[in-house]
Design a protein around this motif. Structure first.
Motif, PDB file in Angstrom:
ATOM      1  N   GLU A 118      34.699  31.235  62.879  1.00  0.00           N
ATOM      2  CA  GLU A 118      33.240  31.205  63.060  1.00  0.00           C
ATOM      3  C   GLU A 118      32.542  31.856  61.869  1.00  0.00           C
ATOM      4  O   GLU A 118      31.546  31.327  61.368  1.00  0.00           O
ATOM      5  CB  GLU A 118      32.883  31.923  64.364  1.00  0.00           C
ATOM      6  N   GLU A 119      33.067  32.974  61.410  1.00  0.00           N
ATOM      7  CA  GLU A 119      32.460  33.632  60.249  1.00  0.00           C
ATOM      8  C   GLU A 119      32.583  32.759  59.012  1.00  0.00           C
ATOM      9  O   GLU A 119      31.659  32.663  58.206  1.00  0.00           O
ATOM     10  CB  GLU A 119      33.143  34.989  60.008  1.00  0.00           C
ATOM     11  N   LEU A 120      33.722  32.074  58.876  1.00  0.00           N
ATOM     12  CA  LEU A 120      33.935  31.190  57.746  1.00  0.00           C
ATOM     13  C   LEU A 120      32.961  30.006  57.794  1.00  0.00           C
ATOM     14  O   LEU A 120      32.371  29.640  56.774  1.00  0.00           O
ATOM     15  CB  LEU A 120      35.379  30.679  57.743  1.00  0.00           C
ATOM     16  N   ARG A 121      32.731  29.488  58.996  1.00  0.00           N
ATOM     17  CA  ARG A 121      31.755  28.398  59.124  1.00  0.00           C
ATOM     18  C   ARG A 121      30.364  28.871  58.730  1.00  0.00           C
ATOM     19  O   ARG A 121      29.611  28.166  58.052  1.00  0.00           O
ATOM     20  CB  ARG A 121      31.744  27.887  60.567  1.00  0.00           C
ATOM     21  N   LYS A 122      30.047  30.083  59.187  1.00  0.00           N
ATOM     22  CA  LYS A 122      28.716  30.613  58.839  1.00  0.00           C
ATOM     23  C   LYS A 122      28.586  30.776  57.331  1.00  0.00           C
ATOM     24  O   LYS A 122      27.562  30.431  56.734  1.00  0.00           O
ATOM     25  CB  LYS A 122      28.477  31.959  59.525  1.00  0.00           C
ATOM     26  N   GLU A 123      29.631  31.282  56.689  1.00  0.00           N
ATOM     27  CA  GLU A 123      29.586  31.458  55.234  1.00  0.00           C
ATOM     28  C   GLU A 123      29.513  30.101  54.524  1.00  0.00           C
ATOM     29  O   GLU A 123      28.772  29.942  53.538  1.00  0.00           O
ATOM     30  CB  GLU A 123      30.814  32.236  54.755  1.00  0.00           C
ATOM     31  N   VAL A 124      30.271  29.114  55.034  1.00  0.00           N
ATOM     32  CA  VAL A 124      30.246  27.782  54.434  1.00  0.00           C
ATOM     33  C   VAL A 124      28.853  27.182  54.587  1.00  0.00           C
ATOM     34  O   VAL A 124      28.300  26.591  53.645  1.00  0.00           O
ATOM     35  CB  VAL A 124      31.319  26.866  55.067  1.00  0.00           C
ATOM     36  N   ALA A 125      28.275  27.365  55.785  1.00  0.00           N
ATOM     37  CA  ALA A 125      26.929  26.833  55.998  1.00  0.00           C
ATOM     38  C   ALA A 125      25.933  27.496  55.053  1.00  0.00           C
ATOM     39  O   ALA A 125      25.067  26.821  54.472  1.00  0.00           O
ATOM     40  CB  ALA A 125      26.522  27.052  57.443  1.00  0.00           C
ATOM     41  N   ALA A 126      26.089  28.813  54.893  1.00  0.00           N
ATOM     42  CA  ALA A 126      25.175  29.513  53.981  1.00  0.00           C
ATOM     43  C   ALA A 126      25.363  29.022  52.550  1.00  0.00           C
ATOM     44  O   ALA A 126      24.397  28.821  51.813  1.00  0.00           O
ATOM     45  CB  ALA A 126      25.420  31.026  54.068  1.00  0.00           C
ATOM     46  N   LEU A 127      26.615  28.809  52.188  1.00  0.00           N
ATOM     47  CA  LEU A 127      26.863  28.296  50.833  1.00  0.00           C
ATOM     48  C   LEU A 127      26.341  26.876  50.675  1.00  0.00           C
ATOM     49  O   LEU A 127      25.800  26.522  49.611  1.00  0.00           O
ATOM     50  CB  LEU A 127      28.367  28.340  50.534  1.00  0.00           C
ATOM     51  N   VAL A 128      26.471  26.069  51.720  1.00  0.00           N
ATOM     52  CA  VAL A 128      25.947  24.689  51.648  1.00  0.00           C
ATOM     53  C   VAL A 128      24.438  24.707  51.520  1.00  0.00           C
ATOM     54  O   VAL A 128      23.858  23.990  50.698  1.00  0.00           O
ATOM     55  CB  VAL A 128      26.395  23.882  52.896  1.00  0.00           C
ATOM     56  N   VAL A 129      23.810  25.560  52.306  1.00  0.00           N
ATOM     57  CA  VAL A 129      22.356  25.679  52.211  1.00  0.00           C
ATOM     58  C   VAL A 129      21.969  26.169  50.829  1.00  0.00           C
ATOM     59  O   VAL A 129      21.042  25.651  50.199  1.00  0.00           O
ATOM     60  CB  VAL A 129      21.821  26.620  53.306  1.00  0.00           C
ATOM     61  N   SER A 130      22.696  27.145  50.335  1.00  0.00           N
ATOM     62  CA  SER A 130      22.404  27.671  49.000  1.00  0.00           C
ATOM     63  C   SER A 130      22.617  26.592  47.949  1.00  0.00           C
ATOM     64  O   SER A 130      21.801  26.437  47.038  1.00  0.00           O
ATOM     65  CB  SER A 130      23.309  28.882  48.735  1.00  0.00           C
ATOM     66  N   GLY A 131      23.680  25.830  48.110  1.00  0.00           N
ATOM     67  CA  GLY A 131      23.939  24.750  47.152  1.00  0.00           C
ATOM     68  C   GLY A 131      22.889  23.673  47.258  1.00  0.00           C
ATOM     69  O   GLY A 131      22.435  23.135  46.225  1.00  0.00           O
ATOM     70  N   ALA A 132      22.456  23.361  48.490  1.00  0.00           N
ATOM     71  CA  ALA A 132      21.425  22.347  48.658  1.00  0.00           C
ATOM     72  C   ALA A 132      20.110  22.811  48.027  1.00  0.00           C
ATOM     73  O   ALA A 132      19.400  22.020  47.408  1.00  0.00           O
ATOM     74  CB  ALA A 132      21.234  22.044  50.136  1.00  0.00           C
ATOM     75  N   GLU A 133      19.808  24.085  48.217  1.00  0.00           N
ATOM     76  CA  GLU A 133      18.592  24.615  47.595  1.00  0.00           C
ATOM     77  C   GLU A 133      18.661  24.506  46.083  1.00  0.00           C
ATOM     78  O   GLU A 133      17.698  24.110  45.433  1.00  0.00           O
ATOM     79  CB  GLU A 133      18.394  26.077  47.982  1.00  0.00           C
ATOM     80  N   LYS A 134      19.796  24.798  45.535  1.00  0.00           N
ATOM     81  CA  LYS A 134      19.945  24.696  44.078  1.00  0.00           C
ATOM     82  C   LYS A 134      19.848  23.242  43.645  1.00  0.00           C
ATOM     83  O   LYS A 134      19.265  22.940  42.621  1.00  0.00           O
ATOM     84  CB  LYS A 134      21.299  25.277  43.643  1.00  0.00           C
ATOM     85  N   ILE A 135      20.407  22.346  44.450  1.00  0.00           N
ATOM     86  CA  ILE A 135      20.349  20.930  44.099  1.00  0.00           C
ATOM     87  C   ILE A 135      18.920  20.418  44.180  1.00  0.00           C
ATOM     88  O   ILE A 135      18.451  19.707  43.305  1.00  0.00           O
ATOM     89  CB  ILE A 135      21.268  20.098  45.027  1.00  0.00           C
ATOM     90  N   LEU A 136      18.205  20.803  45.219  1.00  0.00           N
ATOM     91  CA  LEU A 136      16.848  20.290  45.383  1.00  0.00           C
ATOM     92  C   LEU A 136      15.882  20.881  44.356  1.00  0.00           C
ATOM     93  O   LEU A 136      14.890  20.232  44.007  1.00  0.00           O
ATOM     94  CB  LEU A 136      16.354  20.583  46.798  1.00  0.00           C
TER      95      LEU A 136
END
Length: 156
Positions: A118-136
């Motif tokens: 669960e913690e790993l999913r949360k970190e992955v989600a945060a990284l995905v959001v962070s990556g999406a923000e950087k992409i956008l």
């Protein structure tokens, strides 16, 4: 040899002496000897009786000792059997306790793995959001996004 008054007096004195000895000394001495003989016979009889009773007592003592040994062996056998039962019960309880501890540890490990996932999913989600923000925030460039996504995957 002539028979005269001295000889007669000596014969009478001798007869009186025999009568006196028989009456005064021989009777009590005979009675004393008979009593002593009877006492010795009674003593021997008592000794024989005592010896017989001693043999009977020894025989009874042997029987009692034999019974006591038999009872002691029975008690020892029961004690060994009870000891074995206690050891077996302890083994069963120990195995049950080990299984319970193992199941508890397994459940705890499963819970930790779930928590880590669960913690790993949360970190992955945060990284995905962070990556999406950087992409956008940047230009839409497939090569640039591809590089960022690869970096994101490597960071995971």
């Amino acid at each position: 040899m002539s028979i005269n008054a001295t000889l007669l007096i000596q014969i009478i004195a001798f007869v009186l002496l025999i009568w006196f000895v028989n009456k005064v000394l021989w009777g009590p001495l005979s009675k004393l000897m008979e009593d002593r003989q009877k006492k010795i016979a009674d003593g021997l009889s008592a000794a024989e009786k005592g010896k017989h009773e001693l043999e009977l007592a020894e025989q009874r003592a042997k029987e009692v000792l034999k019974d006591a040994k038999s009872q002691a062996q029975n008690i020892l056998g029961l004690a060994e059997k009870r000891g074995s039962e206690i050891v077996e019960d302890a083994k069963v309880k120990a195995a049950e306790e080990a299984d319970r501890i193992k199941a508890s540890a397994h459940a705890e490990i499963e819970q930790e793995v779930s928590r880590a996932r669960e913690e790993l999913r949360k970190e992955v989600a945060a990284l995905v959001v962070s990556g999406a923000e950087k992409i956008l925030n940047k230009e839409v460039d497939a090569a640039a996004h591809n590089n960022m996504l690869e970096a994101l995957v490597k960071s995971i």
